[in-house]
Design an enzyme around this catalytic site. Sequence first.
Site, PDB file in Angstrom:
ATOM      1  NE  ARG A  27      20.240   6.810  61.511  1.00  0.00           N
ATOM      2  CZ  ARG A  27      20.384   6.146  60.631  1.00  0.00           C
ATOM      3  NH1 ARG A  27      21.602   5.690  60.282  1.00  0.00           N
ATOM      4  NH2 ARG A  27      19.484   5.671  59.897  1.00  0.00           N
TER       5      ARG A  27
ATOM      6  CE  LYS B 164       7.637  18.985  42.620  1.00  0.00           C
ATOM      7  NZ  LYS B 164       7.821  20.386  41.619  1.00  0.00           N
TER       8      LYS B 164
ATOM      9  NE  ARG C 174      12.811  -0.324  58.008  1.00  0.00           N
ATOM     10  CZ  ARG C 174      13.920   0.350  57.893  1.00  0.00           C
ATOM     11  NH1 ARG C 174      14.557   0.416  56.746  1.00  0.00           N
ATOM     12  NH2 ARG C 174      14.434   0.933  58.885  1.00  0.00           N
TER      13      ARG C 174
ATOM     14  N   GLY D 206      16.656  -1.579  58.065  1.00  0.00           N
ATOM     15  CA  GLY D 206      16.676  -2.322  56.546  1.00  0.00           C
ATOM     16  C   GLY D 206      17.720  -3.520  56.815  1.00  0.00           C
ATOM     17  CG  ASP D 207      21.372  -3.230  56.369  1.00  0.00           C
ATOM     18  OD1 ASP D 207      21.441  -2.363  57.272  1.00  0.00           O
ATOM     19  OD2 ASP D 207      22.459  -2.991  55.563  1.00  0.00           O
TER      20      ASP D 207
ATOM     21  CG  ASP E  59      24.533  -1.644  58.749  1.00  0.00           C
ATOM     22  OD1 ASP E  59      24.558  -2.111  57.532  1.00  0.00           O
ATOM     23  OD2 ASP E  59      23.619  -1.172  58.922  1.00  0.00           O
TER      24      ASP E  59
ATOM     25  CG  ASP F 142      26.174  -5.092  55.132  1.00  0.00           C
ATOM     26  OD1 ASP F 142      25.916  -6.069  54.477  1.00  0.00           O
ATOM     27  OD2 ASP F 142      25.860  -3.893  54.741  1.00  0.00           O
TER      28      ASP F 142
ATOM     29  CG  LEU G 272      11.845  27.969  54.470  1.00  0.00           C
ATOM     30  CD1 LEU G 272      11.284  26.539  54.755  1.00  0.00           C
ATOM     31  CD2 LEU G 272      11.876  28.716  56.032  1.00  0.00           C
TER      32      LEU G 272
ATOM     33  CB  SER H 127      18.876   2.361  61.144  1.00  0.00           C
ATOM     34  OG  SER H 127      18.754   1.114  60.697  1.00  0.00           O
TER      35      SER H 127
HETATM   36  N1  DCT Z   1      26.152   5.173  54.419  1.00  0.00           N
HETATM   37  C1  DCT Z   1      26.631   6.427  54.160  1.00  0.00           C
HETATM   38  N2  DCT Z   1      26.147   6.649  52.702  1.00  0.00           N
HETATM   39  C2  DCT Z   1      25.419   5.725  52.021  1.00  0.00           C
HETATM   40  C3  DCT Z   1      24.986   4.565  52.437  1.00  0.00           C
HETATM   41  C4  DCT Z   1      25.387   4.289  53.810  1.00  0.00           C
HETATM   42  O1  DCT Z   1      27.047   7.115  54.617  1.00  0.00           O
HETATM   43  N3  DCT Z   1      25.188   6.052  50.699  1.00  0.00           N
HETATM   44  C5  DCT Z   1      26.317   4.826  56.035  1.00  0.00           C
HETATM   45  C6  DCT Z   1      25.442   5.560  57.057  1.00  0.00           C
HETATM   46  C7  DCT Z   1      24.433   4.214  57.348  1.00  0.00           C
HETATM   47  C8  DCT Z   1      25.764   3.307  57.294  1.00  0.00           C
HETATM   48  O2  DCT Z   1      26.574   3.433  56.264  1.00  0.00           O
HETATM   49  C9  DCT Z   1      24.867   1.853  57.032  1.00  0.00           C
HETATM   50  O3  DCT Z   1      24.224   1.980  55.794  1.00  0.00           O
HETATM   51  P1  DCT Z   1      22.616   1.455  55.660  1.00  0.00           P
HETATM   52  O4  DCT Z   1      22.548   0.370  56.307  1.00  0.00           O
HETATM   53  O5  DCT Z   1      22.425   1.443  54.111  1.00  0.00           O
HETATM   54  O6  DCT Z   1      21.711   2.252  56.199  1.00  0.00           O
HETATM   55  P2  DCT Z   1      21.102   2.628  57.510  1.00  0.00           P
HETATM   56  O7  DCT Z   1      21.096   3.989  57.971  1.00  0.00           O
HETATM   57  O8  DCT Z   1      21.713   1.417  58.595  1.00  0.00           O
HETATM   58  O9  DCT Z   1      19.419   2.185  57.309  1.00  0.00           O
HETATM   59  P3  DCT Z   1      18.886   0.838  57.068  1.00  0.00           P
HETATM   60  O10 DCT Z   1      17.831   0.787  58.444  1.00  0.00           O
HETATM   61  O11 DCT Z   1      17.940   1.068  56.135  1.00  0.00           O
HETATM   62  O12 DCT Z   1      19.577  -0.112  57.044  1.00  0.00           O
HETATM   63 MG    MG Z   2      21.524  -0.409  58.182  1.00  0.00          MG
END
Ligand code: DCT
Ligand code: MG
Length: 616
Positions: free
Chosen positions: A460, A350, A426, A466-467, A469, A531, A340, A457
């Site tokens: 998506r 692994k 979460r 996790g937070d 946004d 955020d 792959l 997320s």
């Molecule tokens: N992001 C990115 N690269 C990173 C961190 C974040 O491109 N190193 C982008 C993609 C997701 C977005 O910012 C928001 O980031 P998070 O809140 O950290 O991630 P999330 O996908 O929303 O996941 P979570 O549910 O953990 O918040």
């Molecule tokens: Mg997030």
Amino acid sequence: MPRNKKAVSVSGKGKRQCAARLVPEPQQIFKGLVFFFFPNNTASALRRLRIQRALDYGASAAETWGDHVTHVIVDKGITYHDVTKHLHLETVPVALVDESYPSECVKFRSILNTAQVRFRISGTPIPAGEKDSTPVDEVPASGSLPIKPSRREQQDETQIQLSHTELHGRVAEAQIAEQQLTEQLALMLSTEEQAMKCSKDSYSIVESIREKDALDEIIEEAKAVKDLPLDSDDEHHTTAEVSDSEVSESSESHPKRRKMNARRIEAQATWQQNFVCMQKHDSKTNAENANTRTIAVLQQMLDYYDRSGDQWRTLAYRKAISALRKQPKKIATRAQALSLPGIGTRLADKIEEIVYTNRLRRLENANSTPEDRILQTFLGVYGAGVLQASRWLAQGYRSLEDLKNKAPLTSNQRVGVEHYHDFAQRIPRNEVEVHGEIVRAAVTKADAELQVIIGGSYRRGASDSGDIDLIITKPSATIKQIRTIMLETVVPGLFQQGFLQTSLAATSRGDGSKWHGASKLPDGRLWRRIDLLFVPGSEIGAALIYFTGNDIFNRSMRLLASKKGMRLNQRGLYADVLRGPQRVKLTTGRLVEGRDERRIFELLGVPWRPPEHRIC
Ligand code: DCT
Ligand code: MG
């Protein structure tokens, strides 16, 4: 043992030709250090590049052995005994590390502990107290993912002692092997597809060869988009960061070579298909895979490396998981795994182990030491990176209670420690929505044209996040207008009504575009991380891509843009980016699209992926 003052030149071969191309001073992590490379010559192209890189980051390279030397950097395949013998020493009185040390320091932008097991060269006397415990980095056999080849790590330390001639023979062998690898790489580069994949950046080539693994593509990806910073895009990168963080131009991106014949177009189609952003990835695709169990175990390793800040291994595991997800059949053997793309021998071992034993020994070892568990706890504190977490550990703190009661904490760290358990939980999807609604009400009350989009997320389609946004935008407004309304009216209002609890990171300069803090529902108990991201209408398309993620999807999109001679960041897609020597950006390029998310996909030649298909 007194230091041997006699100047020893190990080999006269290969005149030193390296001249420093110094990175800006604050990044010269090796300033004041004197490296003695062993063998001490530049006959090998790879060693020459390693020396060059060390010089660029401020080191001096000693041509002769003496008191001024601070570090001995030893090539692969050479033992402790070889070094002491040729320097006429009983023990090496300074730091002795393997060849990966300088590049690892550069990667982490700091001087790493030279005593780390991963930098140890074969035959180095092991300090008392370390002999009994198996260090995390050196779990034997297939249980490890060493940076160094396992063959070398397993070398018998009481190995036969080499004569001068034998040593030179060995060095010559190593050089021939390197030469062969360089030639192989050149051959690979000559195929069009590889030429598009491989960076022309000599450092990347060195790293690829040194790892002797299929990591090269992943590393290249990582370098292309390294930090994906929120507030500073690559325009703010320094020269060194640019050369480190971006892939070299592919042959495709060079304007003069844009005319492709049919074969090239075909090759490009295959090449482009390899980007994760080209394929649909959703939670269903991920759940139905024949390799689900293997993926779950590898994911735990990935999480472990992620928590430890090991970016390369994190990416290697992500790459392997992504490759396994695309397989319709179960990958059970080492050979199948090796076939792959992106899976090297160590990961293949692994995968075989997981399939046959339903577990991974390495995983059990990974979380086994008390220090490691404490470090992982500390890494969970809001705002604490690997450096801070390791510092607390080194200062003797052993628990969150210790931190809370004894450590001098910044106000943000205190919030992070006191609300550790809140932030670790979460947030259910419906609660994310309620937080979004509360902010939306306050925002539209301040300005009816302002919009609130829940990103991350949640966008998506995740069932929990996790937070929270929140993207705040308005079609006709500038960033300044949005920021003013948000920071002067909305945020204070939300504090007043008891929704916002604390401010963690806000825009201090006049040009910021974010507010980070914590919020709590009126009937809720837990503080949630929230955020607020301020985005002008002209940038909303690019911002939606960025703030929807996931991070791997973003990396893939950015790398794809870079390969096509463009540049993608959270503000827009740019074309005609002019670069000078060492990939220093001479012009920022011409903005081709910022407002329309779908149009950015189109311009990149990527089929539209709705947010829920961006789970990579
Ligand atoms: N992001 C990115 N690269 C990173 C961190 C974040 O491109 N190193 C982008 C993609 C997701 C977005 O910012 C928001 O980031 P998070 O809140 O950290 O991630 P999330 O996908 O929303 O996941 P979570 O549910 O953990 O918040
Ligand atoms: Mg997030």
